[in-house]
Design a protein around this motif. Structure first.
Motif, PDB file in Angstrom:
ATOM      1  N   SER A  61       0.835  -1.202   0.000  1.00  0.00           N
ATOM      2  CA  SER A  61       0.000   0.000   0.000  1.00  0.00           C
ATOM      3  C   SER A  61       0.871   1.254   0.000  1.00  0.00           C
ATOM      4  O   SER A  61       0.515   2.271  -0.599  1.00  0.00           O
ATOM      5  CB  SER A  61      -0.922  -0.006   1.214  1.00  0.00           C
TER       6      SER A  61
ATOM      7  N   LEU B 140       2.446   1.618  -3.553  1.00  0.00           N
ATOM      8  CA  LEU B 140       1.476   2.045  -4.573  1.00  0.00           C
ATOM      9  C   LEU B 140       1.279   3.554  -4.596  1.00  0.00           C
ATOM     10  O   LEU B 140       0.783   4.100  -5.577  1.00  0.00           O
ATOM     11  CB  LEU B 140       0.134   1.335  -4.353  1.00  0.00           C
TER      12      LEU B 140
ATOM     13  N   ARG C 177       4.905   6.129 -10.802  1.00  0.00           N
ATOM     14  CA  ARG C 177       4.980   4.894 -11.546  1.00  0.00           C
ATOM     15  C   ARG C 177       6.372   4.293 -11.714  1.00  0.00           C
ATOM     16  O   ARG C 177       6.587   3.107 -11.467  1.00  0.00           O
ATOM     17  CB  ARG C 177       4.356   5.152 -12.913  1.00  0.00           C
TER      18      ARG C 177
ATOM     19  N   ARG D  16       7.790   3.071  -8.518  1.00  0.00           N
ATOM     20  CA  ARG D  16       7.026   1.895  -8.103  1.00  0.00           C
ATOM     21  C   ARG D  16       7.534   0.641  -8.818  1.00  0.00           C
ATOM     22  O   ARG D  16       7.763  -0.390  -8.208  1.00  0.00           O
ATOM     23  CB  ARG D  16       5.557   2.153  -8.462  1.00  0.00           C
TER      24      ARG D  16
ATOM     25  N   LEU E 263      -1.069  -7.516  -9.399  1.00  0.00           N
ATOM     26  CA  LEU E 263      -1.249  -6.890  -8.084  1.00  0.00           C
ATOM     27  C   LEU E 263      -1.999  -7.793  -7.102  1.00  0.00           C
ATOM     28  O   LEU E 263      -1.640  -7.880  -5.929  1.00  0.00           O
ATOM     29  CB  LEU E 263      -1.980  -5.552  -8.260  1.00  0.00           C
TER      30      LEU E 263
ATOM     31  N   GLN F  48      -0.628  -8.935  -3.511  1.00  0.00           N
ATOM     32  CA  GLN F  48      -1.357  -8.614  -2.283  1.00  0.00           C
ATOM     33  C   GLN F  48      -1.681  -9.862  -1.469  1.00  0.00           C
ATOM     34  O   GLN F  48      -1.586  -9.853  -0.241  1.00  0.00           O
ATOM     35  CB  GLN F  48      -2.651  -7.847  -2.624  1.00  0.00           C
TER      36      GLN F  48
END
Ligand code: GDP
Length: 265
Positions: free
Chosen positions: A11, A14, A18, A21, A51, A55
């Motif tokens: 989190s 994110l 970009r 990341r 993703l 996660q």
């Protein structure tokens, strides 16, 4: 307990822009952009989860009351190892390669987990077992060096040969200096036993992009020409910047059978 470092959780990653990341989540793909045109990039993107998978893997590494993550025990001999009840992964590498830092980073969302380090010369080197809920165990193998005592070599060899629940061995290699003589000995041992392993390049924040890419290509070539059991994609990590740590969590979850829908193409 320790506080989680910044970027320990997806989190937080994110929220970055970009390009930053991508550098944190997929450090190898970030390098791919700097290859000469026409270079075969298959080995840069064999394991490329989305993703959702990242996660779900992260959730495994986040402890809570219904999902404890614990140091279980240490062992110097195989008959002291916990029963092989769960799928298992182990981490091996030269002393100082960054193994305890990486395991600490992987478990940073379970701050109560104590990563024991026994570095004092002469101190008995042990295998440390960690249990991740009811899903898998992770073993921190003692670091080897040019003075690795015989009993240590025997312990590691016995573990690698006998541990039937071992799903994958993670061989840590210093991303700044690349493969050293003792790393080659570890590779030969893994090849001889015919067990699946993967190479993890550590401390990637310590080198320039150009030198890192050169090391990556060198090691990829070595893997291609000299190994059977090594996964062709290298994993790049920095335990300081947290790059590659989320992807590595996902790969551990995948090889232990805990992400049934993720493909390692
Ligand atoms: P181990 O002997 O393999 O457990 O290695 P450690 O995790 O103790 O790391 C050895 C040294 O390298 C320590 O000084 C760490 O702070 C440093 N180190 C470990 N990982 C990283 C990293 O990702 N980046 C940088 N810059 N230093 C690191």
């Amino acid at each position: 307990g320790r506080a989680s470092p910044p970027l320990a959780a997806l989190s937080q990653v994110l929220r970055l822009e970009r390009s930053r990341r991508t550098a944190i989540v997929f450090p190898l793909q970030k390098l791919e952009r700097y290859l000469a045109p026409g270079t075969d990039t298959a080995r840069f993107r064999l394991f490329q989860p989305g993703l959702t998978a990242l996660q779900r893997a992260e959730a495994l590494f986040r402890s809570d009351r219904g999902h404890p993550i614990d140091y279980v025990s240490s062992a110097v001999r195989m008959d002291h190892a916990p029963p092989p009840a769960l799928p298992e992964v182990c981490f091996i590498g030269r002393s100082n390669v960054g193994k305890s830092s990486l395991i600490r980073a992987l478990f940073s969302l379970a701050p109560e987990v104590e990563i024991r380090v026994s570095k004092t010369p002469g101190h008995t080197k042990k295998m440390n077992f960690f249990k991740v809920g009811k899903y898998f165990t992770l073993v921190d193998m003692p670091g080897y060096g040019y003075r690795a005592p015989q009993d240590f070599v025997e312990m590691v060899e016995a573990y690698l040969q006998e541990r039937h629940n071992l799903k994958r061995t993670f061989l840590l290699v210093d991303g700044v200096v690349g493969l050293q003589k003792t790393d080659h000995i570890a590779v030969e041992m893994l090849e001889e036993f015919g067990i699946p392993y993967v190479m993890v390049l550590t401390k990637i924040d310590r080198t320039s992009r150009g030198l890192l890419l050169k090391k990556v290509l060198e090691i990829q070539e070595f893997v291609k020409e000299n190994t059977q059991g090594c996964f062709p994609q290298l994993f790049l990590v920095s335990s300081v910047e947290f790059s590659g740590v989320h992807l590595l969590r996902c790969f551990v979850a995948h090889v232990t059978g805990n992400l049934p829908n993720v493909e390692a193409r």
